[in-house]
Write a protein that holds these residues in place. Structure first.
Motif, PDB file in Angstrom:
ATOM      1  N   TYR A  77       0.680  -1.174  -0.033  1.00 48.53           N
ATOM      2  CA  TYR A  77      -0.020   0.053  -0.116  1.00 48.53           C
ATOM      3  C   TYR A  77       0.785   1.344  -0.053  1.00 48.53           C
ATOM      4  CZ  TYR A  77      -3.687  -3.318   1.320  1.00 48.53           C
ATOM      5  OH  TYR A  77      -4.679  -4.153   1.531  1.00 48.53           O
ATOM      6  N   ASP A  78       0.185   2.337  -0.427  1.00 49.90           N
ATOM      7  CA  ASP A  78       1.104   3.616  -0.245  1.00 49.90           C
ATOM      8  C   ASP A  78       1.058   4.154   0.937  1.00 49.90           C
ATOM      9  OD1 ASP A  78       1.591   4.183  -3.294  1.00 49.90           O
ATOM     10  OD2 ASP A  78      -0.641   4.075  -3.533  1.00 49.90           O
ATOM     11  N   ALA A  79       0.095   3.820   1.762  1.00 48.13           N
ATOM     12  CA  ALA A  79      -0.122   4.541   3.262  1.00 48.13           C
ATOM     13  C   ALA A  79      -0.629   3.290   4.069  1.00 48.13           C
ATOM     14  CB  ALA A  79      -1.037   5.695   3.236  1.00 48.13           C
ATOM     15  N   LEU A  80      -0.346   3.276   5.472  1.00 45.74           N
ATOM     16  CA  LEU A  80      -1.001   2.526   6.325  1.00 45.74           C
ATOM     17  C   LEU A  80      -1.193   3.336   7.528  1.00 45.74           C
ATOM     18  CD1 LEU A  80       0.895   0.198   4.838  1.00 45.74           C
ATOM     19  CD2 LEU A  80       1.247  -0.582   7.089  1.00 45.74           C
ATOM     20  N   CYS A  81      -2.544   3.471   7.786  1.00 46.06           N
ATOM     21  CA  CYS A  81      -3.200   4.314   8.739  1.00 46.06           C
ATOM     22  C   CYS A  81      -3.529   3.522   9.923  1.00 46.06           C
ATOM     23  CB  CYS A  81      -4.393   5.244   8.064  1.00 46.06           C
ATOM     24  SG  CYS A  81      -3.875   6.295   7.077  1.00 46.06           S
ATOM     25  N   LEU A  82      -2.992   3.537  11.198  1.00 46.72           N
ATOM     26  CA  LEU A  82      -3.254   2.559  12.233  1.00 46.72           C
ATOM     27  C   LEU A  82      -3.912   3.089  13.350  1.00 46.72           C
ATOM     28  CD1 LEU A  82      -0.152   0.360  11.951  1.00 46.72           C
ATOM     29  CD2 LEU A  82      -1.849   0.200  10.485  1.00 46.72           C
ATOM     30  N   ASP A  83      -4.943   2.510  13.762  1.00 42.09           N
ATOM     31  CA  ASP A  83      -5.876   2.978  15.002  1.00 42.09           C
ATOM     32  C   ASP A  83      -6.674   1.852  15.560  1.00 42.09           C
ATOM     33  OD1 ASP A  83      -6.916   4.480  17.011  1.00 42.09           O
ATOM     34  OD2 ASP A  83      -8.525   5.449  15.564  1.00 42.09           O
ATOM     35  N   ILE A  84      -5.554   0.768  16.279  1.00 42.57           N
ATOM     36  CA  ILE A  84      -6.299  -0.301  16.874  1.00 42.57           C
ATOM     37  C   ILE A  84      -6.291  -0.261  18.160  1.00 42.57           C
ATOM     38  CG2 ILE A  84      -5.974  -1.720  14.771  1.00 42.57           C
ATOM     39  CD1 ILE A  84      -3.467  -2.938  16.160  1.00 42.57           C
ATOM     40  N   ASP A  85      -5.349   0.793  18.812  1.00 40.95           N
ATOM     41  CA  ASP A  85      -5.119   0.660  20.177  1.00 40.95           C
ATOM     42  C   ASP A  85      -5.215   2.012  20.791  1.00 40.95           C
ATOM     43  OD1 ASP A  85      -4.250  -2.096  20.888  1.00 40.95           O
ATOM     44  OD2 ASP A  85      -2.543  -1.588  19.556  1.00 40.95           O
ATOM     45  N   ASN A  86      -5.038   2.442  21.948  1.00 39.93           N
ATOM     46  CA  ASN A  86      -5.004   3.761  22.578  1.00 39.93           C
ATOM     47  C   ASN A  86      -3.695   4.548  22.149  1.00 39.93           C
ATOM     48  OD1 ASN A  86      -7.735   4.059  23.333  1.00 39.93           O
ATOM     49  ND2 ASN A  86      -7.193   3.005  25.095  1.00 39.93           N
ATOM     50  N   GLY A  87      -2.778   3.661  21.884  1.00 39.20           N
ATOM     51  CA  GLY A  87      -1.431   3.994  21.545  1.00 39.20           C
ATOM     52  C   GLY A  87      -0.402   3.170  21.460  1.00 39.20           C
ATOM     53  N   PRO A  88       0.709   3.264  21.169  1.00 42.64           N
ATOM     54  CA  PRO A  88       2.007   2.378  21.421  1.00 42.64           C
ATOM     55  C   PRO A  88       2.172   1.852  22.559  1.00 42.64           C
ATOM     56  CG  PRO A  88       2.449   4.059  19.520  1.00 42.64           C
ATOM     57  CD  PRO A  88       1.282   4.357  20.420  1.00 42.64           C
ATOM     58  N   GLY A  89       1.896   2.694  23.555  1.00 43.19           N
ATOM     59  CA  GLY A  89       2.243   2.120  25.189  1.00 43.19           C
ATOM     60  C   GLY A  89       0.977   2.168  25.839  1.00 43.19           C
ATOM     61  N   TRP A  90      -0.273   2.052  25.222  1.00 46.28           N
ATOM     62  CA  TRP A  90      -1.363   1.686  25.614  1.00 46.28           C
ATOM     63  C   TRP A  90      -2.278   0.832  24.838  1.00 46.28           C
ATOM     64  CZ3 TRP A  90      -5.085   6.061  27.568  1.00 46.28           C
ATOM     65  CH2 TRP A  90      -6.250   5.557  28.474  1.00 46.28           C
ATOM     66  N   THR A  91      -1.938  -0.640  24.827  1.00 48.15           N
ATOM     67  CA  THR A  91      -2.420  -1.412  23.770  1.00 48.15           C
ATOM     68  C   THR A  91      -3.640  -2.056  24.436  1.00 48.15           C
ATOM     69  OG1 THR A  91      -0.965  -3.159  24.687  1.00 48.15           O
ATOM     70  CG2 THR A  91      -0.250  -1.995  22.717  1.00 48.15           C
ATOM     71  N   VAL A  92      -4.730  -2.336  23.465  1.00 45.61           N
ATOM     72  CA  VAL A  92      -5.792  -3.144  24.109  1.00 45.61           C
ATOM     73  C   VAL A  92      -5.728  -4.373  24.607  1.00 45.61           C
ATOM     74  CG1 VAL A  92      -8.124  -3.608  23.174  1.00 45.61           C
ATOM     75  CG2 VAL A  92      -7.107  -1.353  22.650  1.00 45.61           C
ATOM     76  N   THR A  93      -4.852  -5.163  23.744  1.00 39.99           N
ATOM     77  CA  THR A  93      -4.797  -6.597  24.041  1.00 39.99           C
ATOM     78  C   THR A  93      -3.018  -6.741  23.806  1.00 39.99           C
ATOM     79  OG1 THR A  93      -4.948  -7.202  21.758  1.00 39.99           O
ATOM     80  CG2 THR A  93      -6.898  -7.385  23.032  1.00 39.99           C
ATOM     81  N   ASP A  94      -2.502  -7.742  24.595  1.00 36.80           N
ATOM     82  CA  ASP A  94      -1.103  -8.102  24.645  1.00 36.80           C
ATOM     83  C   ASP A  94      -0.322  -8.412  23.283  1.00 36.80           C
ATOM     84  OD1 ASP A  94      -1.239  -7.235  27.404  1.00 36.80           O
ATOM     85  OD2 ASP A  94      -1.281  -9.572  27.955  1.00 36.80           O
TER      86      ASP A  94
END
Length: 225
Positions: A139-156
């Motif tokens: 892809y030309d762009a990856l837009c990632l929004d699956i957690d509350n952030g790199p330091g605050w993940t929803v699942t391990d």
């Protein structure tokens, strides 16, 4: 006495492949809760739209770029991308069947019906971490929004995505000079360093002011090549 409209009302509650996921209404807002952790609601969407716009702007006018959106959520990023005719193929990876159902024929369809009907749009029901590790497509762009952030993940299991190895997988999923954009509920200088160590260039962070607390941010970087 608390007014009734101040009390969240559960619309749907399901046990999904990764635990419990809940859709609830709080006044005029719809909220998604995963395993008791608040993910997002329909209150604003500025940062989700910036996620998409910042990625496009960093592509420097590339014609009809393709975008992979990681996480369907309440649909702000998808709806915003589909409303922009400059984007080409739009792929959304979402692992929770309930969230996809809420968009296709549930309360969230009011936000995403037009985007889902767009011929450029494809919804892929799978785990994003596995997807970027296994796909041969780019892809030309990856837009990632699956957690509350790199330091605050929803699942391990998501933590690996923000490691050097996970970011290397993201880089392989990008076309040469493609853009990685990662939403976060708070700035993370450590993550910026990890992006650089993984070979990304032009690493920067854009802040989105919020009413209270630290700003939301979008971490941006251009892939190698």
């Amino acid at each position: 006495m608390t007014a009734s409209y101040d009390i969240p009302v559960v619309i749907d509650r399901r046990e999904g492949p990764y635990g419990e996921v809940v859709l609830r209404r709080h006044g005029a807002l719809l909220q998604i809760i995963a395993n008791g952790c608040f993910l997002m609601d329909t209150s604003d969407g500025r940062s989700e739209r910036l996620l998409v716009d910042a990625a496009y702007d960093a592509l420097d006018g590339r014609a009809a770029p393709s975008v992979l959106i990681g996480g369907l959520g309440v649909g702000f990023s998808l709806a915003h991308a589909a409303a922009d005719p400059r984007w080409g193929r739009i792929t959304v990876v979402e692992r929770e069947p309930a969230i996809i159902d809420w968009h296709r024929d549930g309360p969230l369809s009011a936000l995403s019906a037009g985007a889902l009907a767009d011929p450029r749009t494809e919804i892929v029901r799978t785990d994003l971490v596995a997807y970027v590790n296994e796909i041969s497509d780019t892809y030309d762009a990856l837009c990632l929004d699956i957690d509350n952030g790199p330091g605050w993940t929803v699942t391990d299991g998501n933590e690996g995505l923000y490691s050097e190895a996970g970011l290397a997988s993201c880089a392989r999923a990008l076309r040469p000079g493609g853009v990685l954009a990662v939403w976060s509920a708070q700035p993370s200088p450590e993550f910026e360093g990890t992006m650089r160590n993984a070979g990304f260039q032009r690493v920067r962070t854009e802040e989105i002011p919020v009413a209270r607390g630290v700003p939301d941010v979008v971490h941006l970087a251009v892939g190698p090549g």
